[in-house]
Design an enzyme around this catalytic site. Sequence first.
Site, PDB file in Angstrom:
ATOM      1  N   ASP A  29       6.821  87.129 -10.695  1.00 22.35           N
ATOM      2  CA  ASP A  29       6.818  87.120  -9.246  1.00 22.35           C
ATOM      3  C   ASP A  29       8.032  87.936  -8.810  1.00 22.35           C
ATOM      4  O   ASP A  29       8.936  88.203  -9.616  1.00 22.35           O
ATOM      5  CB  ASP A  29       6.895  85.681  -8.731  1.00 22.35           C
ATOM      6  CG  ASP A  29       6.890  85.596  -7.226  1.00 22.35           C
ATOM      7  OD1 ASP A  29       6.111  86.330  -6.586  1.00 22.35           O
ATOM      8  OD2 ASP A  29       7.688  84.821  -6.680  1.00 22.35           O
ATOM      9  N   ASP A  31       9.882  87.874  -5.149  1.00 19.30           N
ATOM     10  CA  ASP A  31      10.851  87.182  -4.301  1.00 19.30           C
ATOM     11  C   ASP A  31      11.269  85.857  -4.926  1.00 19.30           C
ATOM     12  O   ASP A  31      10.433  85.031  -5.290  1.00 19.30           O
ATOM     13  CB  ASP A  31      10.240  86.922  -2.918  1.00 19.30           C
ATOM     14  CG  ASP A  31       9.905  88.214  -2.205  1.00 19.30           C
ATOM     15  OD1 ASP A  31      10.839  88.984  -1.925  1.00 19.30           O
ATOM     16  OD2 ASP A  31       8.714  88.460  -1.950  1.00 19.30           O
ATOM     17  N   ASP A 181       8.613  81.211  -9.056  1.00 23.01           N
ATOM     18  CA  ASP A 181       9.445  80.174  -8.440  1.00 23.01           C
ATOM     19  C   ASP A 181       8.660  79.338  -7.443  1.00 23.01           C
ATOM     20  O   ASP A 181       9.243  78.627  -6.630  1.00 23.01           O
ATOM     21  CB  ASP A 181      10.654  80.803  -7.748  1.00 23.01           C
ATOM     22  CG  ASP A 181      10.267  81.602  -6.513  1.00 23.01           C
ATOM     23  OD1 ASP A 181       9.179  82.223  -6.515  1.00 23.01           O
ATOM     24  OD2 ASP A 181      11.055  81.613  -5.546  1.00 23.01           O
TER      25      ASP A 181
END
Length: 235
Positions: A29, A31, A181
């Site tokens: 991922d 961000d 996250d």
Amino acid sequence: MTSLGTSQGPATPDTCDKGAQPIAAVVFDLDGVLVNSFAVMRQAFTTAYAEVVGDGEPPFEEYERHLGRYFPDIMRIMGLPLEMEAPFVRESYRLAHLVPVFDGVPEMLRELRGRDIGLAVATGKSGPRARSLLEQLGLLKLFTVVIGSDEVERPKPAPDIVLKALGVLGCDPSRTVMVGDAVTDLASARGAGVAAIAALWGETDEATLLAESPDVVLRSPSELLEVCVGRSRTP
């Protein structure tokens, strides 16, 4: 480059062991994993809310709970106008120079790449915006492919974006891990049959992420090297 951007618990090595096969690819991922974009996202969201909705407190904390999803999908979930996307994207581009890379990420990526481990990004951002940011940060060339949510039929938590990355990388799911996250990242990874790794060095909701029982929990980018190559980063 193609339209997809093609260019060239504690972590332990056996936690992701799916047989004796070594890890051959990592899907990230963006961000909260590679870059710390939360301050810029907050500013862009606040501006977009003020321009489209008007007065009032922008519900950024609720927006954060849906990170990992495509922006229009978040707007639908929150019942906010889709017209917020244009000013949000405009401000995100304008403020991109303020987005820092997490400490240890460039070194980790270069060592993985140096060991011929394929690297991809599968992000809730649009593909053009993600590639523009990574290019500005000098990291784009390290990835075989960068895929945005606008480049798959079903964005995260569906597995499509991870499956598309696997197809470009030419890697078997059993030899691939995904680092994210957000709960949507873990769900997308598992739907694609790859090990789901939780990254806790950003501003994620740790309790929510751990409740999803990720295959591996990492608290620093360097720990991914232990998972993938069985040792910490060399000096």
